[in-house]
Write an enzyme that holds these catalytic residues in place. Structure first.
Site: not given
Ligand code: AMP
Length: 219
Positions: A13, A87, A126, A160, A171
């Site tokens: 994404k 989400r 990654r 990360r 996740r």
């Molecule tokens: P991402 O970079 O999108 O993989 O997000 C990393 C982490 O941030 C996720 O595993 C969640 O802990 C938190 N997070 C990001 N976006 C959201 C969202 N829309 N709702 C809830 N938690 C989020």
């Protein structure tokens, strides 16, 4: 054009959102990036969400909806790409209301479909450039020169904290328990489009362009 990119962690994404930014001047709204920035700058909110993120769980709807609302108010002429948001159903409803209030309808929710088996491999190898956001992979896309970003020359390459197997499992679980239901939600609204996320980055980008062009013809 306002577009949501949907798909599990590691679907690509972020990579595809960055391409849309370059090509169409759209604004990428990644709640993950916003939360990581809040963490890095040590704000009260950042400290509050750090552990939740490292465990691979979702932070509260209230926090992420607040972050998105702030950014939507800042506006973008080329439209928004929502990456990692919404989400949950509560987030999807809130986004619908926010966009309606701004008279900026959602154009499409694009699902990047991937095999779950590929995700562990993709995620655990990654790393990204903290300065320009370029994404690399130990096996499939290493930097040309060890430790140096091909795009901007920075040596600030980072992994990360949640890109490890344990967090990834959580996740993925969160994705299937709480987020995958949004596929049905956007299908019912007539907004869901699907692309094959196992193809090359260029091919996925072309498929997303095709989905977007379809929307432009329709509107
Ligand atoms: P991402 O970079 O999108 O993989 O997000 C990393 C982490 O941030 C996720 O595993 C969640 O802990 C938190 N997070 C990001 N976006 C959201 C969202 N829309 N709702 C809830 N938690 C989020």
């Amino acid at each position: 054009m306002n577009i949501i990119l949907l798909g599990p962690p590691g679907a690509g994404k972020g990579t595809q959102a960055r391409r849309l930014v370059e090509k169409h001047g759209m604004m990428q709204l990644s709640t993950g990036d916003m939360l990581r920035a809040a963490r890095a700058s040590g704000t009260a909110m950042g400290r509050k969400v750090a552990e939740v993120m490292d465990r691979g769980e979702l932070v509260t709807d209230e926090i992420v909806i607040g972050l998105i609302e702030e950014q939507l108010d800042a506006g973008a002429s080329g439209g928004f790409i929502f990456d990692g948001f919404p989400r949950t159903l509560a987030q999807a409803d809130a986004l619908g209301e926010l966009l309606e209030r701004k008279a900026q309808p959602l154009s499409a929710a694009i699902e990047i479909q991937v095999d779950d088996d590929a995700l562990v491999r993709r995620i655990t190898g990654r790393f990204t450039c903290a300065d320009c956001g370029a994404v690399y992979h130990d096996e499939t896309r290493p930097t040309e020169k060890d430790g140096v970003c091909d795009s901007c020359g920075s040596t600030n390459l980072q992994r990360r904290a949640d890109d490890n197997e344990d967090s990834l499992r959580q996740r993925l679980l969160e994705y299937y328990k709480k987020t995958s239901t949004l596929l049905g939600y956007y299908y019912a609204l007539g907004l869901l489009r699907r692309v094959d996320g196992m193809a090359s980055t260029d091919e996925v980008a072309a498929a997303i362009e095709g989905a977007i062009r379809g929307e432009l013809v329709r509107s």
